[in-house]
Design a protein around this motif. Structure first.
Motif, PDB file in Angstrom:
ATOM      1  N   LYS A 148      25.459  24.874  36.967  1.00  8.39           N
ATOM      2  CA  LYS A 148      26.638  24.593  37.524  1.00  8.39           C
ATOM      3  C   LYS A 148      27.466  25.573  38.003  1.00  8.39           C
ATOM      4  CE  LYS A 148      26.681  19.926  37.408  1.00  8.39           C
ATOM      5  NZ  LYS A 148      26.685  18.842  38.357  1.00  8.39           N
ATOM      6  N   LEU A 149      27.659  26.591  36.814  1.00 12.88           N
ATOM      7  CA  LEU A 149      28.309  28.044  36.926  1.00 12.88           C
ATOM      8  C   LEU A 149      27.820  28.708  38.105  1.00 12.88           C
ATOM      9  CD1 LEU A 149      28.547  28.961  33.281  1.00 12.88           C
ATOM     10  CD2 LEU A 149      30.436  28.198  34.716  1.00 12.88           C
ATOM     11  N   GLY A 150      26.623  28.372  38.653  1.00 12.08           N
ATOM     12  CA  GLY A 150      26.186  29.163  39.923  1.00 12.08           C
ATOM     13  C   GLY A 150      26.754  28.942  41.108  1.00 12.08           C
ATOM     14  N   THR A 151      27.295  27.535  41.079  1.00 14.08           N
ATOM     15  CA  THR A 151      27.795  27.451  42.461  1.00 14.08           C
ATOM     16  C   THR A 151      29.038  27.788  42.653  1.00 14.08           C
ATOM     17  OG1 THR A 151      28.796  25.326  41.610  1.00 14.08           O
ATOM     18  CG2 THR A 151      26.407  25.184  42.558  1.00 14.08           C
ATOM     19  N   GLU A 152      29.564  28.233  43.899  1.00  6.18           N
ATOM     20  CA  GLU A 152      30.926  28.533  44.452  1.00  6.18           C
ATOM     21  C   GLU A 152      31.923  27.388  44.093  1.00  6.18           C
ATOM     22  OE1 GLU A 152      30.939  30.767  47.844  1.00  6.18           O
ATOM     23  OE2 GLU A 152      30.375  32.650  46.878  1.00  6.18           O
ATOM     24  N   ALA A 153      33.241  27.723  43.970  1.00  3.22           N
ATOM     25  CA  ALA A 153      34.097  26.823  43.884  1.00  3.22           C
ATOM     26  C   ALA A 153      35.372  27.104  44.652  1.00  3.22           C
ATOM     27  CB  ALA A 153      34.743  26.884  42.503  1.00  3.22           C
ATOM     28  N   GLU A 154      36.219  26.176  45.194  1.00  2.00           N
ATOM     29  CA  GLU A 154      37.335  26.472  46.072  1.00  2.00           C
ATOM     30  C   GLU A 154      38.442  27.020  45.057  1.00  2.00           C
ATOM     31  OE1 GLU A 154      39.994  24.101  49.137  1.00  2.00           O
ATOM     32  OE2 GLU A 154      38.197  23.175  48.400  1.00  2.00           O
ATOM     33  N   LEU A 155      39.307  27.979  45.907  1.00  2.00           N
ATOM     34  CA  LEU A 155      40.356  28.519  45.127  1.00  2.00           C
ATOM     35  C   LEU A 155      41.572  27.654  44.945  1.00  2.00           C
ATOM     36  CD1 LEU A 155      40.999  31.373  44.199  1.00  2.00           C
ATOM     37  CD2 LEU A 155      42.027  31.660  46.180  1.00  2.00           C
ATOM     38  N   ALA A 156      42.160  27.499  43.747  1.00  2.00           N
ATOM     39  CA  ALA A 156      43.189  26.690  43.511  1.00  2.00           C
ATOM     40  C   ALA A 156      44.357  26.754  44.709  1.00  2.00           C
ATOM     41  CB  ALA A 156      43.795  26.719  42.115  1.00  2.00           C
ATOM     42  N   PRO A 157      45.169  25.833  45.136  1.00  2.00           N
ATOM     43  CA  PRO A 157      46.044  25.853  46.168  1.00  2.00           C
ATOM     44  C   PRO A 157      47.107  26.791  45.692  1.00  2.00           C
ATOM     45  CG  PRO A 157      45.465  23.660  45.671  1.00  2.00           C
ATOM     46  CD  PRO A 157      44.631  24.370  44.764  1.00  2.00           C
ATOM     47  N   ALA A 158      47.393  26.898  44.486  1.00  2.00           N
ATOM     48  CA  ALA A 158      48.407  27.700  43.850  1.00  2.00           C
ATOM     49  C   ALA A 158      48.213  29.306  44.063  1.00  2.00           C
ATOM     50  CB  ALA A 158      48.615  27.539  42.476  1.00  2.00           C
ATOM     51  N   ASP A 159      47.041  29.585  44.012  1.00  2.00           N
ATOM     52  CA  ASP A 159      46.522  31.217  44.438  1.00  2.00           C
ATOM     53  C   ASP A 159      46.288  31.352  45.860  1.00  2.00           C
ATOM     54  OD1 ASP A 159      46.556  31.207  41.508  1.00  2.00           O
ATOM     55  OD2 ASP A 159      44.542  30.572  41.279  1.00  2.00           O
ATOM     56  N   THR A 160      45.881  30.300  46.454  1.00  2.00           N
ATOM     57  CA  THR A 160      45.525  30.692  47.822  1.00  2.00           C
ATOM     58  C   THR A 160      46.426  31.682  48.346  1.00  2.00           C
ATOM     59  OG1 THR A 160      44.799  28.652  47.899  1.00  2.00           O
ATOM     60  CG2 THR A 160      44.678  29.572  49.884  1.00  2.00           C
ATOM     61  N   PRO A 190      51.230  50.265  61.644  1.00  2.00           N
ATOM     62  CA  PRO A 190      49.668  50.407  61.315  1.00  2.00           C
ATOM     63  C   PRO A 190      49.164  49.103  60.660  1.00  2.00           C
ATOM     64  CG  PRO A 190      51.061  51.653  59.603  1.00  2.00           C
ATOM     65  CD  PRO A 190      52.096  51.400  60.600  1.00  2.00           C
ATOM     66  N   LYS A 191      47.935  49.047  60.828  1.00  2.00           N
ATOM     67  CA  LYS A 191      47.531  47.711  60.358  1.00  2.00           C
ATOM     68  C   LYS A 191      47.499  47.940  58.942  1.00  2.00           C
ATOM     69  CE  LYS A 191      44.102  46.997  63.907  1.00  2.00           C
ATOM     70  NZ  LYS A 191      42.382  46.890  64.306  1.00  2.00           N
ATOM     71  N   ASN A 192      47.276  46.687  58.283  1.00  2.00           N
ATOM     72  CA  ASN A 192      47.445  46.414  56.738  1.00  2.00           C
ATOM     73  C   ASN A 192      45.851  46.521  56.427  1.00  2.00           C
ATOM     74  OD1 ASN A 192      50.181  46.142  56.409  1.00  2.00           O
ATOM     75  ND2 ASN A 192      50.029  43.901  56.602  1.00  2.00           N
ATOM     76  N   LYS A 193      45.667  47.146  55.162  1.00  2.00           N
ATOM     77  CA  LYS A 193      44.415  47.301  54.818  1.00  2.00           C
ATOM     78  C   LYS A 193      44.089  46.106  53.783  1.00  2.00           C
ATOM     79  CE  LYS A 193      43.435  52.111  54.917  1.00  2.00           C
ATOM     80  NZ  LYS A 193      42.530  53.088  54.440  1.00  2.00           N
ATOM     81  N   ILE A 248      38.898  29.199  50.926  1.00  2.00           N
ATOM     82  CA  ILE A 248      38.607  30.450  50.027  1.00  2.00           C
ATOM     83  C   ILE A 248      37.676  30.242  49.046  1.00  2.00           C
ATOM     84  CG2 ILE A 248      39.415  32.608  48.911  1.00  2.00           C
ATOM     85  CD1 ILE A 248      42.005  32.500  50.609  1.00  2.00           C
ATOM     86  N   MET A 249      36.689  30.618  48.945  1.00  2.00           N
ATOM     87  CA  MET A 249      35.720  30.229  47.967  1.00  2.00           C
ATOM     88  C   MET A 249      35.756  31.391  46.807  1.00  2.00           C
ATOM     89  SD  MET A 249      34.804  27.537  48.892  1.00  2.00           S
ATOM     90  CE  MET A 249      33.405  26.583  47.938  1.00  2.00           C
ATOM     91  N   ARG A 250      35.485  30.992  45.659  1.00  2.00           N
ATOM     92  CA  ARG A 250      35.470  31.977  44.355  1.00  2.00           C
ATOM     93  C   ARG A 250      34.344  31.635  43.499  1.00  2.00           C
ATOM     94  NH1 ARG A 250      36.284  29.380  39.647  1.00  2.00           N
ATOM     95  NH2 ARG A 250      37.578  27.414  39.955  1.00  2.00           N
ATOM     96  N   ARG A 251      33.804  32.729  42.799  1.00  2.00           N
ATOM     97  CA  ARG A 251      32.763  32.595  41.498  1.00  2.00           C
ATOM     98  C   ARG A 251      33.234  31.927  40.272  1.00  2.00           C
ATOM     99  NH1 ARG A 251      29.585  37.701  39.588  1.00  2.00           N
ATOM    100  NH2 ARG A 251      29.319  36.098  38.122  1.00  2.00           N
ATOM    101  N   GLY A 304      44.167  40.083  53.721  1.00  2.00           N
ATOM    102  CA  GLY A 304      44.762  40.476  55.053  1.00  2.00           C
ATOM    103  C   GLY A 304      45.021  39.478  56.118  1.00  2.00           C
ATOM    104  N   MET A 305      45.164  38.085  55.630  1.00  2.00           N
ATOM    105  CA  MET A 305      45.022  37.234  56.689  1.00  2.00           C
ATOM    106  C   MET A 305      46.697  36.722  56.844  1.00  2.00           C
ATOM    107  SD  MET A 305      42.001  34.838  54.900  1.00  2.00           S
ATOM    108  CE  MET A 305      41.852  33.863  55.956  1.00  2.00           C
TER     109      MET A 305
END
Length: 64
Positions: A43-55, A2-5, A22-25, A63-64
């Motif tokens: 500044k807090l309103g803008t999105e940030a890129e996720l850290a490479p360690a968490d990607t 089956p597909k992964n959810k 991957i962008m995060r709040r 599910g990527m």
């Protein structure tokens, strides 16, 4: 097989760009905003890129 959810919480919290980033709040924009400066809140309103360690783990949840 089956597909992964994908993880519902991760789906809501992260966004994948066209180039695959991957962008995060940013944290600290939920409450107690009165004493924070307008500049800081803006500044807090803008999105940030996720850290490479968490990607890797977040991609798995999405599910990527």
């Amino acid at each position: 097989m089956p597909k992964n959810k994908s993880h519902s919480g991760a789906k809501d919290r992260f966004k994948v760009t066209g180039s695959g980033k991957i962008m995060r709040r940013r944290a600290n924009k939920n409450h107690i905003l009165e004493h924070k400066t307008s500049k800081r809140k803006r500044k807090l309103g803008t999105e940030a890129e996720l850290a490479p360690a968490d990607t890797k783990s977040i991609k798995k949840l999405l599910g990527m």
